[in-house]
Design an enzyme around this catalytic site. Structure first.
Site, PDB file in Angstrom:
ATOM      1  N   ASP A 122       0.865  -1.178   0.000  1.00 56.94           N
ATOM      2  CA  ASP A 122       0.000   0.000   0.000  1.00 56.94           C
ATOM      3  C   ASP A 122       0.901   1.228   0.000  1.00 56.94           C
ATOM      4  OD1 ASP A 122      -2.051   1.842   0.221  1.00 56.94           O
ATOM      5  OD2 ASP A 122      -2.255   1.584   2.391  1.00 56.94           O
ATOM      6  N   GLU A 123       1.119   1.780  -1.182  1.00 55.94           N
ATOM      7  CA  GLU A 123       2.002   2.931  -1.363  1.00 55.94           C
ATOM      8  C   GLU A 123       3.369   2.705  -0.696  1.00 55.94           C
ATOM      9  OE1 GLU A 123      -0.083   6.440  -0.093  1.00 55.94           O
ATOM     10  OE2 GLU A 123      -1.521   6.317  -1.743  1.00 55.94           O
ATOM     11  N   PRO A 124       4.073   1.622  -1.086  1.00 61.34           N
ATOM     12  CA  PRO A 124       5.349   1.301  -0.429  1.00 61.34           C
ATOM     13  C   PRO A 124       6.451   2.326  -0.680  1.00 61.34           C
ATOM     14  CG  PRO A 124       5.014  -0.072  -2.372  1.00 61.34           C
ATOM     15  CD  PRO A 124       3.731   0.654  -2.141  1.00 61.34           C
ATOM     16  N   PHE A 125       6.266   3.210  -1.674  1.00 61.71           N
ATOM     17  CA  PHE A 125       7.284   4.220  -1.963  1.00 61.71           C
ATOM     18  C   PHE A 125       7.000   5.563  -1.295  1.00 61.71           C
ATOM     19  CE2 PHE A 125       7.240   1.721  -6.133  1.00 61.71           C
ATOM     20  CZ  PHE A 125       8.184   0.814  -5.679  1.00 61.71           C
ATOM     21  N   THR A 205      -2.025   7.309  -6.508  1.00 66.38           N
ATOM     22  CA  THR A 205      -2.917   8.161  -5.724  1.00 66.38           C
ATOM     23  C   THR A 205      -2.851   9.590  -6.247  1.00 66.38           C
ATOM     24  OG1 THR A 205      -2.729   6.851  -3.696  1.00 66.38           O
ATOM     25  CG2 THR A 205      -3.298   9.181  -3.436  1.00 66.38           C
TER      26      THR A 205
END
Length: 412
Positions: A122-125, A205
């Site tokens: 979930d949005e690892p960056f 996102t």
């Protein structure tokens, strides 16, 4: 009327209907479950169906949720938590086991869940995570892809990686200077090469609300699709709203590393209703109506005219009072619906329902009232309130929240 003209009108009518239907199918919603009093999954699925929502994005793979979605014909994105990426990167066996337990089991069961994507993390960056997940994300994606192929599901289920908008940065006030963060550039090229090879879209996102909070020259009207908003010029293009500007930022960054035509899915977009200034039901309704009108107009953006996002997932379905609030108290108030499935405002999602439909047959605890005991010493009321808020969601009391600045009766 000639046969030719009649045929042309008929063709145009059906093409228009088909085009509207195809756009409508592209609207989905995020369903998070970090709530102290979650609605039973069966009731949530009924809520989705009663609002004609036919795509849902999950952040995990809870068995009761996937069982409830089985047979619903709702397209599902299942999520893998960031904490699992390291083990999935290091072991094909772990990936095989995960796919068997969380995908194959539900796809092959009677009726089955219509799983369309596996989201790696979930949005690892996210910038606040530093680089802790960078070394594992692409490897985890590759191993999950291999496991899906082994299970003969790779032609039905695509592997994606949801990316945060802070994956991009700009050297100046020009969109031509937009690029992926320097610490992320190599990892992102590896990821995009993987996605391109397997025909998977780029999940990202877009949050006009947080962009508004963080960017001085972005106005509220520009964020809310208001026609009165002062336009912005970037890279010789004129932008009338924050969404188009953000979307073309993504396209510009993709183009710079050799992927100008990659399909884009907006994985999270919404407007919170509490927990900060300008987070209200009224502004959320204004934003959502503007977004829906824009998406269904199929006008696209300056860099991709007449090409709206492949899919767009609203953030989110329900409020979650246990979400992390490091980014802000508004993080617990993104829902179109309250935690119990009651609409906060009304918006036409363009899918056959002109107004949101509430959850039905919700079971509540008996009503209770709390009153002040005037015989008690109230000198430590603040400490007691903080104690209570440690076990309850008090984000509405925060600065800018709907209950900010409340006082004792007759105290001004």
């Amino acid at each position: 009327m000639s046969t030719t003209v009649s045929s042309f009108i008929t063709f145009t009518f059906f093409f228009t209907i088909f085009n509207i239907a195809s756009v409508s199918k592209a609207i989905g919603i995020n369903w998070g479950t970090m709530a102290s009093h979650p609605l039973p999954p069966v009731k949530v699925v009924k809520l989705l169906k009663s609002n004609n929502i036919n795509k849902v994005k999950l952040f995990d793979t809870k068995p009761d949720v996937l069982q409830a979605l089985s047979g619903s014909n709702i397209g599902v994105t299942v999520g893998i938590p960031n904490v699992m990426l390291k083990s999935l990167n290091s072991s094909r066996k772990v990936a095989d086991s995960w796919v068997h337990d969380n995908v194959t089991r539900y796809v092959s069961s009677g009726g089955g869940a219509k799983i369309e994507y596996v989201a790696i993390g979930d949005e690892p960056f996210l910038k606040s995570y530093s680089e802790q997940f960078h070394p594992f994300t692409v490897g985890a994606a590759m191993n999950i892809q291999a496991a899906l192929k082994k299970a003969k599901l790779d032609n039905k289920v695509k592997v994606v990686v949801p990316c945060s908008f802070d994956s991009f940065e700009s050297r100046s006030n020009s969109s031509t200077e937009v690029h992926f963060r320097s610490d992320l550039n190599k990892t992102m090229i590896d990821l995009l090469t993987f996605l391109d090879k397997h025909g998977s879209p780029f999940f990202v996102t877009i949050s006009p609300f947080t962009t508004f909070l963080e960017t001085k020259n972005i106005s509220l009207d520009f964020s809310l699709f208001k026609e009165t908003a002062h336009p912005h010029k970037f890279s010789r293009k004129t932008y009338k709203n924050s969404f188009d500007l953000s979307y073309d930022t993504v396209i510009t960054a993709l183009s710079k590393v050799g992927f100008p035509n990659m399909e884009i899915v907006v994985s999270k977009i919404g407007w919170p209703t509490d927990g900060a200034a300008n987070a209200s039901s009224f502004l959320a309704e204004t934003f959502m109506k503007g977004l829906m009108n824009h998406l269904h107009s199929s006008s696209g953006t300056p860099l991709r005219p007449h090409q709206p996002p492949h899919e767009t997932y609203i953030y989110s379905l329900l409020d979650e009072d246990q979400r992390n609030i490091t980014a802000g108290n508004f993080e617990r108030h993104w829902g179109l619906f309250t935690f119990d499935g009651q609409a906060k405002y009304h918006v036409d999602l363009g899918q056959g329902s002109k107004s949101l439909v509430n959850a039905q047959d919700v079971e509540y605890l008996s009503s209770k009232w709390c009153v002040v005991n005037n015989n008690e010493d109230l000198s430590n009321a603040t400490a007691k309130a903080l104690e209570a808020c440690a076990n309850a969601d008090c984000t509405a009391l925060s600065s800018g929240g709907s209950c900010f600045n409340i006082t004792w009766p007759n105290v001004h």
